[in-house]
Design an enzyme around this catalytic site. Structure first.
Site, PDB file in Angstrom:
ATOM      1  N   GLY A   1     -67.525  14.729  58.212  1.00  0.00           N
ATOM      2  CA  GLY A   1     -67.306  14.482  56.782  1.00  0.00           C
ATOM      3  C   GLY A   1     -67.330  15.508  55.872  1.00  0.00           C
ATOM      4  O   GLY A   1     -67.310  16.774  56.318  1.00  0.00           O
ATOM      5  N   ASN A   2     -67.212  15.350  54.619  1.00  0.00           N
ATOM      6  CA  ASN A   2     -67.280  16.420  53.560  1.00  0.00           C
ATOM      7  C   ASN A   2     -68.272  15.981  52.228  1.00  0.00           C
ATOM      8  O   ASN A   2     -68.907  14.902  52.263  1.00  0.00           O
ATOM      9  CB  ASN A   2     -65.791  16.646  52.995  1.00  0.00           C
ATOM     10  CG  ASN A   2     -65.323  15.590  52.444  1.00  0.00           C
ATOM     11  OD1 ASN A   2     -65.448  15.238  51.293  1.00  0.00           O
ATOM     12  ND2 ASN A   2     -64.121  15.045  52.994  1.00  0.00           N
TER      13      ASN A   2
END
Ligand code: PMT
Length: 405
Positions: free
Chosen positions: A212-213
């Site tokens: 993810g980010n």
């Protein structure tokens, strides 16, 4: 919805048993983002104390003309000029008569007559007082003068019987103010379809893990709200878990592939597309169908990542001449040249470059500082501001580009 944010509402409380409901009304107005200045008649202070309203509104209550407050000898004029909306709730037969006649013999009536802002009255009184021809004549006069009347409801009165004259519910009063502001705020995006993407996509590794980010979705949600407030029909394709804005159609997605499918579904009908999502550039090549177990004999795990589709570039290729496409770029200022190239390469009409070198702004913060890059124009830097304000500024620039009034 959301139209009361930062609006200056002057709430006039007059002497009715319904004055206690104005405390809840004050709270609802503040919850909707308004700043509230309360003015009370002498009779109102017999029902509820000014301290109640002072505490709720966090402002001294104006009750009389001749006690100079905080060194301001003409407080009623200061309050009148400060006002964006004047609301008399509850409005007694007496204040309606005074307003209809233009009398100014106390703080409330003097401030009201000095107010140029739109005025609302929410009457509350005994059913016979309300039905009295003099009261009805005064209400008619007020309507003719442009005062907006929030009609009293039928219901149980303090006298112990039912009839017309009961103060409209505080939520109804707030909704009337919101609706008025909605109708009287310029809406250059009325009739336009706006598509917004928001949040960081999550690319599954196995059923419980993902790549993810740091994108929270806040910028995209701010854009969705701002577009809605400017009159647009908004579809928000989101991988974030924030509260869905009112009157915005939400399409929840998780991965870049899901986001691409959703974006392609809605893009054809969209007039303006705003790609604020931080779409993952890479995803695990294959999703393991069970939770990957720790192996005692190895201390590493190899993840093989492959490129995801570049959604923005794909849209740039299929975009019609009547569609506006805006992308974001997480950059620092000295890379603006590259962003300008990206603008053309991705077929976008505008790119919003975030300065992500400062952790007080950008990902997951409530503020942002951006530079707008347009085709054939100098970059325009916007001052650091809340994401809500930045979103509105971005959309106003888009309206300018599209020559929307
Ligand atoms: O969500 P917040 O916490 O509010 O933070 C979001 C933000 C403030 C950083 C936001 O404004 C932002 O910059 N979002 C996009 C960040 C990003 O992904 O930048 P990028 O340079 O990787 O992508 C450039 C553009 O291409 C973006 O419009 C992106 O949506 C799009 N893109 C990127 C990769 C990909 N595979 N497909 C895409 O469409």
């Amino acid at each position: 919805m959301g139209m009361l944010k930062d609006k200056h509402v002057t709430l006039y409380v007059t002497g009715s048993i319904a004055a206690y409901k104005s405390a809840l009304l004050t709270r609802l107005l503040i919850k909707a983002g308004a700043q509230v200045q309360v003015v009370m008649t002498a009779a109102a202070t017999d029902f509820v104390t000014p301290l109640t309203f002072q505490t709720l509104s966090k402002r001294p209550v104006l009750t009389d003309l001749f006690t100079a407050t905080e060194g301001d000898p003409i407080k009623h004029i200061t309050v009148a000029d400060w006002t964006d909306i004047a609301l008399v709730a509850p409005a007694t037969a007496n204040i309606l008569a005074k307003m209809a006649q233009g009398l100014a013999d106390d703080a409330a009536s003097s401030t009201l007559i000095a107010t140029a802002a739109p005025k609302f009255v929410a009457p509350a009184m005994n059913k016979n007082m309300w039905a009295n021809p003099a009261t009805q004549r005064n209400v008619q006069q007020l309507r003719a003068d442009g005062v907006l009347v929030i009609d009293p409801a039928e219901g149980f009165l303090a006298e112990g019987y039912s009839g017309s004259g009961r103060l409209a519910e505080p939520a109804t009063i707030v909704a009337a103010l919101e609706a008025y502001l909605q109708d009287h705020t310029p809406q250059p995006l009325r009739g336009k379809q706006v598509l917004v993407t928001a949040g960081g996509t999550r690319e599954a590794i196995d059923p419980v893990r993902y790549v993810g980010n740091k994108s929270s979705g806040k910028m995209g949600y701010a854009l969705a709200r701002a577009a809605r407030d400017l009159g647009a029909e908004v579809t928000l394709i989101s991988s974030a878990s924030l509260t869905t804005p009112h009157n915005v159609d939400l399409v929840p997605v998780v991965s870049a592939a899901e986001m691409e499918t959703a974006v392609n579904t809605y893009f054809g009908a969209s007039d303006i597309t705003l790609m604020a999502a931080a779409v993952a550039d890479f995803r695990p090549e294959a999703i393991v169908d069970h939770k990957i177990k720790k192996q005692d004999d190895t201390s590493t795990l190899d993840l093989h990542l492959v490129r995801t589709p570049d959604i923005l570039a794909g849209l740039g290729k299929q975009k019609r001449a009547d569609q506006f496409l805006l992308g974001f770029a997480a950059e620092t200022n000295d890379l603006l040249q590259n962003v300008q190239k990206k603008l053309v390469a991705k077929g976008a009409d505008m790119i919003v470059a975030n300065d992500v070198s400062d952790t007080a702004i950008g990902f997951n913060s409530d503020a942002n500082r951006v530079t707008l890059l347009k085709r054939d124009a100098e970059p325009e830097q916007l001052a650091m501001a809340s994401k809500d304000e930045i979103a509105r500024e971005i959309l106003l620039r888009v309206c300018q580009q599209l020559h929307l009034a």
